[in-house]
Design a protein around this motif. Structure first.
Motif, PDB file in Angstrom:
ATOM      1  N   GLU A 126      18.274  17.279  89.615  1.00 33.11           N
ATOM      2  CA  GLU A 126      19.374  17.382  88.658  1.00 33.11           C
ATOM      3  C   GLU A 126      20.643  16.745  89.229  1.00 33.11           C
ATOM      4  OE1 GLU A 126      21.069  20.752  85.552  1.00 33.11           O
ATOM      5  OE2 GLU A 126      19.750  21.315  87.211  1.00 33.11           O
ATOM      6  N   GLY A 127      21.271  15.847  88.424  1.00 34.47           N
ATOM      7  CA  GLY A 127      22.475  15.153  88.843  1.00 34.47           C
ATOM      8  C   GLY A 127      22.235  13.809  89.497  1.00 34.47           C
ATOM      9  N   SER A 128      20.973  13.458  89.775  1.00 39.78           N
ATOM     10  CA  SER A 128      20.675  12.166  90.393  1.00 39.78           C
ATOM     11  C   SER A 128      20.815  11.047  89.365  1.00 39.78           C
ATOM     12  CB  SER A 128      19.258  12.168  90.970  1.00 39.78           C
ATOM     13  OG  SER A 128      18.303  12.219  89.919  1.00 39.78           O
ATOM     14  N   PRO A 129      20.954   9.793  89.821  1.00 39.21           N
ATOM     15  CA  PRO A 129      21.104   8.690  88.869  1.00 39.21           C
ATOM     16  C   PRO A 129      19.961   8.584  87.861  1.00 39.21           C
ATOM     17  CG  PRO A 129      21.696   7.962  91.071  1.00 39.21           C
ATOM     18  CD  PRO A 129      21.137   9.342  91.220  1.00 39.21           C
ATOM     19  N   LEU A 130      18.720   8.723  88.321  1.00 42.35           N
ATOM     20  CA  LEU A 130      17.594   8.617  87.385  1.00 42.35           C
ATOM     21  C   LEU A 130      17.569   9.788  86.416  1.00 42.35           C
ATOM     22  CD1 LEU A 130      14.736   7.300  89.717  1.00 42.35           C
ATOM     23  CD2 LEU A 130      16.057   6.022  88.019  1.00 42.35           C
ATOM     24  N   TYR A 131      17.918  10.965  86.900  1.00 42.10           N
ATOM     25  CA  TYR A 131      18.012  12.134  86.014  1.00 42.10           C
ATOM     26  C   TYR A 131      19.016  11.854  84.896  1.00 42.10           C
ATOM     27  CZ  TYR A 131      18.896  16.991  84.599  1.00 42.10           C
ATOM     28  OH  TYR A 131      19.039  18.156  83.874  1.00 42.10           O
ATOM     29  N   GLU A 132      20.158  11.306  85.256  1.00 39.61           N
ATOM     30  CA  GLU A 132      21.191  11.034  84.254  1.00 39.61           C
ATOM     31  C   GLU A 132      20.766   9.932  83.285  1.00 39.61           C
ATOM     32  OE1 GLU A 132      24.747  10.371  86.492  1.00 39.61           O
ATOM     33  OE2 GLU A 132      25.032  12.516  86.907  1.00 39.61           O
ATOM     34  N   GLU A 133      19.932   8.996  83.753  1.00 38.40           N
ATOM     35  CA  GLU A 133      19.409   7.973  82.841  1.00 38.40           C
ATOM     36  C   GLU A 133      18.493   8.601  81.795  1.00 38.40           C
ATOM     37  OE1 GLU A 133      18.372   3.951  83.869  1.00 38.40           O
ATOM     38  OE2 GLU A 133      18.709   4.432  85.971  1.00 38.40           O
ATOM     39  N   VAL A 134      17.664   9.549  82.222  1.00 40.42           N
ATOM     40  CA  VAL A 134      16.819  10.271  81.254  1.00 40.42           C
ATOM     41  C   VAL A 134      17.697  11.038  80.278  1.00 40.42           C
ATOM     42  CG1 VAL A 134      15.002  11.997  80.961  1.00 40.42           C
ATOM     43  CG2 VAL A 134      14.942  10.485  82.938  1.00 40.42           C
ATOM     44  N   GLU A 135      18.722  11.690  80.811  1.00 36.15           N
ATOM     45  CA  GLU A 135      19.631  12.498  79.998  1.00 36.15           C
ATOM     46  C   GLU A 135      20.334  11.646  78.941  1.00 36.15           C
ATOM     47  OE1 GLU A 135      22.322  16.278  81.302  1.00 36.15           O
ATOM     48  OE2 GLU A 135      22.669  14.394  82.370  1.00 36.15           O
ATOM     49  N   ARG A 136      20.728  10.424  79.307  1.00 36.60           N
ATOM     50  CA  ARG A 136      21.435   9.528  78.380  1.00 36.60           C
ATOM     51  C   ARG A 136      20.495   8.807  77.420  1.00 36.60           C
ATOM     52  NH1 ARG A 136      24.081   7.755  83.164  1.00 36.60           N
ATOM     53  NH2 ARG A 136      22.812   5.869  83.084  1.00 36.60           N
ATOM     54  N   GLY A 137      19.204   8.828  77.716  1.00 39.27           N
ATOM     55  CA  GLY A 137      18.257   8.068  76.907  1.00 39.27           C
ATOM     56  C   GLY A 137      18.096   6.634  77.363  1.00 39.27           C
ATOM     57  N   ASP A 138      18.628   6.284  78.534  1.00 38.03           N
ATOM     58  CA  ASP A 138      18.433   4.940  79.071  1.00 38.03           C
ATOM     59  C   ASP A 138      17.016   4.748  79.595  1.00 38.03           C
ATOM     60  OD1 ASP A 138      21.030   4.267  78.473  1.00 38.03           O
ATOM     61  OD2 ASP A 138      21.805   4.801  80.454  1.00 38.03           O
ATOM     62  N   ILE A 139      16.351   5.848  79.918  1.00 42.95           N
ATOM     63  CA  ILE A 139      14.924   5.848  80.215  1.00 42.95           C
ATOM     64  C   ILE A 139      14.216   6.524  79.055  1.00 42.95           C
ATOM     65  CG2 ILE A 139      13.123   6.880  81.660  1.00 42.95           C
ATOM     66  CD1 ILE A 139      14.913   6.382  84.067  1.00 42.95           C
ATOM     67  N   VAL A 140      13.168   5.883  78.552  1.00 46.31           N
ATOM     68  CA  VAL A 140      12.385   6.409  77.435  1.00 46.31           C
ATOM     69  C   VAL A 140      11.044   6.882  77.971  1.00 46.31           C
ATOM     70  CG1 VAL A 140      11.277   5.852  75.226  1.00 46.31           C
ATOM     71  CG2 VAL A 140      13.522   4.870  75.799  1.00 46.31           C
ATOM     72  N   TYR A 141      10.721   8.139  77.717  1.00 50.23           N
ATOM     73  CA  TYR A 141       9.467   8.739  78.184  1.00 50.23           C
ATOM     74  C   TYR A 141       8.609   9.028  76.958  1.00 50.23           C
ATOM     75  CZ  TYR A 141       6.760  11.238  81.774  1.00 50.23           C
ATOM     76  OH  TYR A 141       5.809  11.627  82.675  1.00 50.23           O
ATOM     77  N   ARG A 142       7.376   8.503  76.951  1.00 50.00           N
ATOM     78  CA  ARG A 142       6.522   8.632  75.774  1.00 50.00           C
ATOM     79  C   ARG A 142       5.143   9.196  76.107  1.00 50.00           C
ATOM     80  NH1 ARG A 142       7.569   3.185  72.071  1.00 50.00           N
ATOM     81  NH2 ARG A 142       9.612   3.858  71.303  1.00 50.00           N
TER      82      ARG A 142
END
Length: 273
Positions: A250-266
């Protein structure tokens, strides 16, 4: 400003390593991680999954510590009835999913394949179940005859493969006609169109597709403390911050990308005609 530069550099470095050095990361990076974990029985390496309201999947007490990881694999595998089927999992990690599916979904056989030799040795030692086998092997050159499996499972791994379309061709080759590719993975938002195009050209039919960012983010939230504790116990002090960031705490750069929707998980269910 320095913090911002660090975060941007880390995110780009992780993305670059995934695209260009996937096999090196898978074979040697994960092998080092397996050895560093030592006697800690960490059976799931995925980001996790939780619904709202909670999924409340019934689990044996021994499986309860891995609930968040199990729930993602359950959602992937339970898209089809696997009872009596021959199942292959590509990139099986530490074998937790293989054991869980074998014990609860009753396939005729389950083969876990991974490029990490230390991980395969760990799986064979920790999951001695009838009908369950583990092999070292390459996702882009599956060591099985044509039409060997009723289902292929792949979770949170194919974004590491240097030649994704080669992997898809291998999945199609080893699946029986009417077999299913049960699949969960992630891409950067700008890469989704290429992802969809590759799948459309693979010859596989899309049975269903679901964005599961919210459920995965809840999984990351619930797993965050546990991952931080593991990193603090096993990573050398100079590497602990990097470990927390790469581990998507929590709080890491990749975590924040998931949070913002910059990473899409399907989540996908695809079928070979």
């Amino acid at each position: 400003m320095i913090e911002g530069i660090y975060r941007e550099t880390l995110t780009k470095a992780v993305a670059f390593s995934h695209r260009h050095f996937g096999k090196i990361v898978a074979k040697y990076g994960y092998s080092i991680m397996t050895r560093r974990l030592g006697d800690d029985d960490v059976f799931f390496l995925n980001w996790g999954y939780e619904e709202d309201p909670p999924m409340n999947l019934p689990l044996d007490p021994a499986d309860e510590p891995e609930r968040i990881g199990i729930q993602l694999y359950h959602r992937v595998a339970a898209q089809e009835d696997l009872a009596g089927k021959r199942v292959l999992e590509v990139s099986c990690g530490h074998g937790g999913a293989a054991s869980y599916v074998m014990r609860t979904m009753n396939p005729a056989s389950y083969t876990g394949l991974d490029l990490n030799p230390s991980g395969i040795a760990f799986c064979r030692r920790k999951h001695p179940l009838p009908g369950l086998a583990f092999l070292e092997g390459d996702a882009e050159n599956l060591p099985f005859p044509d039409a060997s499996f009723d289902a292929v499972i792949n979770v949170e791994a194919a974004h590491l493969y240097p030649n994704y379309t080669t992997f898809l061709a291998q999945v199609v080759r080893v699946l029986k006609p009417g077999g299913h590719f049960l699949y969960a993975d992630l891409r950067g938002r700008d890469d989704v169109a290429k992802w969809e195009s590759d799948l459309a050209q693979s010859g596989l039919e899309v049975v269903s597709c679901e964005d599961i960012n919210k459920q995965v983010l809840r999984g990351l939230e619930k797993n965050s403390k546990r991952y931080q504790d593991l990193i603090n116990r096993h990573a050398p002090p100079p590497l602990r911050r990097l470990g927390r960031d790469v581990g998507v705490t929590e709080g890491s750069p990749l975590y924040e990308e998931v949070e913002r929707g910059d990473i899409v998980y399907r989540l996908y269910n695809l079928k070979k005609p």
